[in-house]
Structure formats: C-alpha cells, structure tokens
Design a protein around this motif. Structure first.
Motif: not given
Length: 400
Positions: A66-69, A96-101, A126-133, A204-207
């Motif tokens: 919602e914030w992104i929108a 840091k925004a959930p479900n941003w992609a 976080a390159q790894l998180l951005i990469g997944r998205g 925080l962002l990876s298992r």
C-alpha cells in the motif's frame, strides 16, 4: 577533508544517462551497506529535474504494497503535469517493504500499457533479497546497476587518502572522518557496519540455521583473508558441527552482503571450480583491520600482516569488479605451485601475482600455469612490477 556527499561516484552519470535515454526499464541500484546508494539516488534525482519524488522504506513503521502504491500514485500525478519529459520516482531500501516485487510489477505493467512517462529507480542493500525479487517477478523489466565498495581512486579523490591509509582503513566513506581515532573507528566498523550487516542483511533476510557458525566463519575469513583453506580445515577451525555445503552457502550469503567471498580454483571445468577449496577474500580491508588490535603504524611495522593486507586489497579490487559483472576472479594452485589471482574477462585470461614483501610458503606458479592454460597476459603487482598504488588507481578493466 571533503564531505562524503560532495563527491559523486562515476555510476551516478551512468544511471542519469540511462534515465534520460528511455523509460523502457526499471533501474535497480544494489550494493553493500555504506557504499553510497542513497547518496547516489539523491544526487541523480536532483540532476534529473523538478518532477521527482524520493521516498525510503527504511522507517520504523512497516512499509508494504500500500505504501509503494501511494508513492507511485504521487509520482504519476507529477508525470502527468510534467509533459513528455515525464517524472522520476526513487524508492530507497525497497527490500524492506514486504512483497515489494509483486507490487512494483503490477504498477510498472500498468504504466507500460498506458504509456505513462514515469521513470523508476529502486535501491536496496540486500542483494540476495533483491535478486530473488527480480528473478521471480520482474524478469525482462529492469536494468541493474551494482555499486561496489569504493576504490582507492575514489577515496583519494574524496578524502585525499594515501595508499597506506587506504590499505589500513579500507573503503567505507562514512568511516573516513574517524580515521586516525582508532578506538572510535574500529567501534564504528564493528557495530554500525559488521554487526548491522550480519544481523539485518543476512540473518534477518535469509534462512540461517546456525547463526553462530556464520559469524565465526566471517571472523575466520577476516583473519585468513588471502589464504586457501579447505572446507574441512575451516570446519576444524570453527569447531562446530556442520558440513561443507552449509559453509559454501554461508560464504555465498556473506558475499551477497558485500563482506567476504570464497574465490574458487581456476580450472577448465566449472564443476571442479565450484567444488574446490575456497580462497577467503574480504571485499573491504576495513573488515580485516577493525578487529586486529593494531594501529596503522603497528600494522605497517609488521611485514607479515602488512603483506596480507596488500594482497587482500588487490584481491578486493578484483572481487568488487567481479561483483559488478566486469570479470570473473579465481586463484590457481597445483601442489606447491600457485598463482594469486586469475581473472577472466570475455575471452582473455590474466594471471596476477602479488609481491608484497612477505615470506611465502610456496613459490610462484606462473610458468606451470602458462603451460597448462596459456593465459593472455601475466601481471606482477608490487616489488619490481606494477606498483600497488598504480594498480589500485586504475579500474580492473584497464588491466585485463
């Protein structure tokens, strides 16, 4: 001494050029903490024009789709009033925004179908998180601009640093004003950079099933940067029940966070390269010195430590170029014959030996490597070869 914000990294001009050429692609800016992503985004948005909107997801309150929108709709209104030139939307720390992609994909596709003149820049640590998205939701819709750690040339231009200062204090521009005050500087590196990166960008962002093992691996990598260790020997040093697959995964996580890489052995077979013992390599020499307990003068007077620092600085220069997509970096060893770094760029293979004045346990293996692989060129860095300062002052593509 110049302020960090007064210096503009070369990637700023590259990003601005991309934005002005067309709006066909999203622009994604990634990099480790404290390499200047936010500063670059602000500089580019200020140069773009008056129709711009900058927002950051790095806030205590949870930022979601919602914030992104909301930010996107505000930028759309600006774009409609701006005419053909369009408007620019910059969303900082987007990971840091959930479900941003998924949110970005929906909004970007809507604008693409309607032909709305809105250009978008996303940045994140976080390159790894951005990469997944990116790979899961935004395939075919973006260009990526990676910001590596600052180079010697940049630290010299922005802060007037000498080579010795660069080697010891590393390349975090935010820590530059604290150089010369060892206690405050080392505390800042450990608390604000190392601990924050591990806790927020990795754990925080990876298992990570064994966070203590990952932390010890990082500490070991800093202590042994520039050395080749088998995964079995690493496990023995860590005194922790684990396996080599877990260690390799943790090294990948630390590399994705811009901290520590495990260079693989060069060979003709990719499978063999991946299964080889890694050569541990920090991506910023500040990670080695922050916990060493030495001052710059004491480190300079220790030939063994200073030699490892020089070799690690050369390796970090190469590894950061590899992270940006300029080349691939390996090492090579066959029994007692070794080449410090092997760089592959396109079809060219360059063998690099670093002579830092420290005693070496094994002789160089340039002749053996040449016989086995016929590299394009050989480079000797230090001693009577290319000066360390000269090598670090030029981008890697100049040499390879």
């Amino acid at each position: 001494m110049l302020r960090k914000s007064s210096y503009q990294r070369p990637q700023a001009a590259q990003l601005l050029s991309r934005l002005r050429e067309s709006r066909r692609f999203l622009q994604i800016v990634t990099g480790a903490r404290q390499v200047g992503k936010t500063t670059l985004a602000v500089q580019v948005s200020e140069q773009f024009g008056s129709a711009r909107r900058f927002a950051s997801a790095d806030e205590p309150t949870l930022r979601g789709p919602e914030w992104i929108a909301q930010q996107w709709d505000g930028a759309r209104l600006m774009a409609e009033r701006a005419g053909p030139e369009g408007a620019l939307l910059v969303l900082d720390e987007i990971q840091k925004a959930p479900n941003w992609a998924e949110a970005v994909k929906r909004l970007w596709d809507e604008d693409t179908r309607s032909g709305r003149p809105l250009k978008v820049v996303l940045s994140g640590s976080a390159q790894l998180l951005i990469g997944r998205g990116l790979t899961e939701s935004l395939a075919g819709r973006f260009e990526r601009l990676h910001l590596p750690h600052w180079s010697f040339f940049e630290m010299q231009a922005a802060f007037g640093w000498s080579l010795d200062r660069f080697l010891f204090y590393g390349t975090y521009p935010g820590a530059a004003p604290l150089a010369g005050r060892p206690v405050r500087w080392s505390s800042y590196i450990r608390d604000s950079l190392i601990e924050t990166t591990i806790a927020r960008d990795v754990l925080l962002l990876s298992r990570v099933d064994k966070p203590a093992l990952l932390r010890r691996l990082f500490e070991l990598g800093c202590a042994y940067s520039g050395q080749i260790l088998s995964y079995t020997k690493i496990l023995g040093q860590l005194q922790d029940a684990g396996n080599t697959t877990t260690l390799a995964h943790y090294l990948d996580l630390l590399a994705g966070a811009g901290m520590l890489a495990g260079l693989q052995k060069y060979s003709g077979a990719a499978v063999r390269r991946r299964s080889s013992s890694p050569k541990l390599q920090v991506l910023n020499t500040a990670l080695m010195t922050a916990g060493c307990g030495l001052t710059l003068a004491q480190a300079r007077a220790d030939p063994e430590f200073w030699g490892r620092l020089v070799e690690s600085a050369v390796g970090a220069h190469l590894a950061n170029a590899a992270a940006a997509g300029t080349c691939e970096v390996f090492y090579w060893r066959d029994r007692n014959r070794e080449v410090d770094f092997v760089v592959r760029a396109g079809g060219a293979v360059t063998a690099i030996e670093v002579k830092s004045g420290r005693a070496r346990g094994t002789p160089p293996g340039m002749a053996a490597f040449a016989s086995a692989f016929r590299p394009t060129r050989f480079l000797l860095v230090g001693d009577d070869g290319i000066g360390v300062e000269e090598f670090l002052s030029q981008p890697v593509e100049h040499w390879v």
